[in-house]
Design a protein around this motif. Structure first.
Motif, PDB file in Angstrom:
ATOM      1  N   GLY A 169     -11.544  -3.220  13.936  1.00  0.00           N
ATOM      2  CA  GLY A 169     -10.666  -4.007  14.781  1.00  0.00           C
ATOM      3  C   GLY A 169     -10.313  -5.363  14.214  1.00  0.00           C
ATOM      4  N   ARG A 170     -11.027  -5.797  13.182  1.00  0.00           N
ATOM      5  CA  ARG A 170     -10.769  -7.096  12.570  1.00  0.00           C
ATOM      6  C   ARG A 170     -10.271  -6.983  11.132  1.00  0.00           C
ATOM      7  NH1 ARG A 170     -14.817 -10.440  11.629  1.00  0.00           N
ATOM      8  NH2 ARG A 170     -16.424  -8.805  11.507  1.00  0.00           N
ATOM      9  N   PHE A 171     -10.766  -5.988  10.409  1.00  0.00           N
ATOM     10  CA  PHE A 171     -10.411  -5.808   9.002  1.00  0.00           C
ATOM     11  C   PHE A 171      -9.475  -4.618   8.843  1.00  0.00           C
ATOM     12  CE2 PHE A 171     -14.460  -7.729   6.888  1.00  0.00           C
ATOM     13  CZ  PHE A 171     -14.302  -8.882   7.637  1.00  0.00           C
ATOM     14  N   THR A 172      -8.618  -4.689   7.828  1.00  0.00           N
ATOM     15  CA  THR A 172      -7.726  -3.589   7.499  1.00  0.00           C
ATOM     16  C   THR A 172      -7.733  -3.355   6.000  1.00  0.00           C
ATOM     17  OG1 THR A 172      -6.264  -4.105   9.367  1.00  0.00           O
ATOM     18  CG2 THR A 172      -5.391  -2.674   7.640  1.00  0.00           C
ATOM     19  N   ILE A 173      -8.074  -2.141   5.588  1.00  0.00           N
ATOM     20  CA  ILE A 173      -8.027  -1.783   4.180  1.00  0.00           C
ATOM     21  C   ILE A 173      -6.707  -1.075   3.901  1.00  0.00           C
ATOM     22  CG2 ILE A 173      -9.201   0.433   4.527  1.00  0.00           C
ATOM     23  CD1 ILE A 173     -10.535   0.018   1.778  1.00  0.00           C
ATOM     24  N   SER A 174      -6.122  -1.355   2.755  1.00  0.00           N
ATOM     25  CA  SER A 174      -4.872  -0.715   2.380  1.00  0.00           C
ATOM     26  C   SER A 174      -4.786  -0.641   0.860  1.00  0.00           C
ATOM     27  CB  SER A 174      -3.665  -1.464   2.952  1.00  0.00           C
ATOM     28  OG  SER A 174      -3.600  -2.789   2.446  1.00  0.00           O
ATOM     29  N   ARG A 175      -3.834   0.131   0.381  1.00  0.00           N
ATOM     30  CA  ARG A 175      -3.655   0.243  -1.061  1.00  0.00           C
ATOM     31  C   ARG A 175      -2.186   0.355  -1.400  1.00  0.00           C
ATOM     32  NH1 ARG A 175      -7.119   5.253  -2.663  1.00  0.00           N
ATOM     33  NH2 ARG A 175      -6.219   4.853  -4.749  1.00  0.00           N
ATOM     34  N   ASP A 176      -1.826  -0.211  -2.528  1.00  0.00           N
ATOM     35  CA  ASP A 176      -0.477  -0.107  -3.058  1.00  0.00           C
ATOM     36  C   ASP A 176      -0.582   0.713  -4.335  1.00  0.00           C
ATOM     37  OD1 ASP A 176       2.033  -0.385  -4.234  1.00  0.00           O
ATOM     38  OD2 ASP A 176       2.286  -2.439  -3.529  1.00  0.00           O
ATOM     39  N   ASN A 177      -0.309   2.001  -4.218  1.00  0.00           N
ATOM     40  CA  ASN A 177      -0.474   2.890  -5.362  1.00  0.00           C
ATOM     41  C   ASN A 177       0.540   2.621  -6.472  1.00  0.00           C
ATOM     42  OD1 ASN A 177      -2.697   4.273  -4.337  1.00  0.00           O
ATOM     43  ND2 ASN A 177      -1.429   5.785  -3.281  1.00  0.00           N
ATOM     44  N   ALA A 178       1.672   2.029  -6.124  1.00  0.00           N
ATOM     45  CA  ALA A 178       2.671   1.696  -7.131  1.00  0.00           C
ATOM     46  C   ALA A 178       2.222   0.536  -8.008  1.00  0.00           C
ATOM     47  CB  ALA A 178       4.002   1.371  -6.469  1.00  0.00           C
ATOM     48  N   LYS A 179       1.378  -0.343  -7.449  1.00  0.00           N
ATOM     49  CA  LYS A 179       0.913  -1.518  -8.176  1.00  0.00           C
ATOM     50  C   LYS A 179      -0.555  -1.435  -8.590  1.00  0.00           C
ATOM     51  CE  LYS A 179       4.131  -4.735  -5.968  1.00  0.00           C
ATOM     52  NZ  LYS A 179       4.245  -6.000  -5.186  1.00  0.00           N
ATOM     53  N   ASN A 180      -1.234  -0.358  -8.220  1.00  0.00           N
ATOM     54  CA  ASN A 180      -2.661  -0.181  -8.520  1.00  0.00           C
ATOM     55  C   ASN A 180      -3.509  -1.317  -7.949  1.00  0.00           C
ATOM     56  OD1 ASN A 180      -1.768   2.054  -9.922  1.00  0.00           O
ATOM     57  ND2 ASN A 180      -2.599   1.433 -11.900  1.00  0.00           N
ATOM     58  N   ILE A 181      -3.271  -1.648  -6.688  1.00  0.00           N
ATOM     59  CA  ILE A 181      -3.993  -2.727  -6.036  1.00  0.00           C
ATOM     60  C   ILE A 181      -4.585  -2.255  -4.719  1.00  0.00           C
ATOM     61  CG2 ILE A 181      -3.868  -5.051  -5.072  1.00  0.00           C
ATOM     62  CD1 ILE A 181      -1.555  -5.628  -6.925  1.00  0.00           C
ATOM     63  N   LEU A 182      -5.830  -2.598  -4.491  1.00  0.00           N
ATOM     64  CA  LEU A 182      -6.524  -2.365  -3.236  1.00  0.00           C
ATOM     65  C   LEU A 182      -6.616  -3.683  -2.483  1.00  0.00           C
ATOM     66  CD1 LEU A 182      -8.363  -0.385  -1.517  1.00  0.00           C
ATOM     67  CD2 LEU A 182     -10.283  -1.415  -2.768  1.00  0.00           C
ATOM     68  N   TYR A 183      -6.410  -3.650  -1.169  1.00  0.00           N
ATOM     69  CA  TYR A 183      -6.447  -4.859  -0.354  1.00  0.00           C
ATOM     70  C   TYR A 183      -7.465  -4.750   0.773  1.00  0.00           C
ATOM     71  CZ  TYR A 183      -1.829  -5.766  -2.430  1.00  0.00           C
ATOM     72  OH  TYR A 183      -0.787  -5.970  -3.296  1.00  0.00           O
TER      73      TYR A 183
END
Length: 126
Positions: free
Chosen positions: A65-79
């Motif tokens: 509820g506070r954190f969100t994980i995401s990824r940009d596969n086009a840029k090879n970055i995890l957030y």
């Protein structure tokens, strides 16, 4: 060679937000589950969040509820977007790559991950 480089750690007031990034290289980023772990002084390393190759996610109860994980596969970055931070979130945060076995599912077990970044420090004032 596999490289994972975290960034974005900082000191922040309680209630504030931070966005961590993990730049990945040396492997086909889209083929792997990725996760964030954290470790505070005197405590064991704990899984925070994991994301599959296609975007399925799982969170530790303490950050749900506070954190969100995401990824940009086009840029090879995890957030990792972190909101409503409190002092218990203070820790070294690590980016990790899981073994390429889909039957492991959305694991948050340290032993299921093969490669680790050097970490980025998050300090939340109390």
């Amino acid at each position: 060679q596999v490289q994972l480089v975290e960034s974005g750690g900082d000191s922040v007031q309680a209630g504030g937000s931070l966005r961590l990034s993990c730049a990945a290289s040396g492997f086909t980023f889209t083929n792997y589950y990725m996760a964030w772990f954290r470790q505070a002084p005197g405590k064991e390393r704990e899984g925070v969040a994991v994301i599959s190759s296609r975007g399925n996610v799982r969170y530790a109860d303490s950050v749900k509820g506070r954190f969100t994980i995401s990824r940009d596969n086009a840029k090879n970055i995890l957030y990792l977007q972190m909101n409503s931070l409190n002092s218990e979130d203070s820790a070294m945060y690590y980016c990790a790559r899981r073994a390429a076995r889909t039957w492991l599912g959305l694991s948050l077990q340290t032993s299921d991950y093969e490669y680790w970044g050097q970490g980025t420090q998050v300090i939340v004032s109390s």
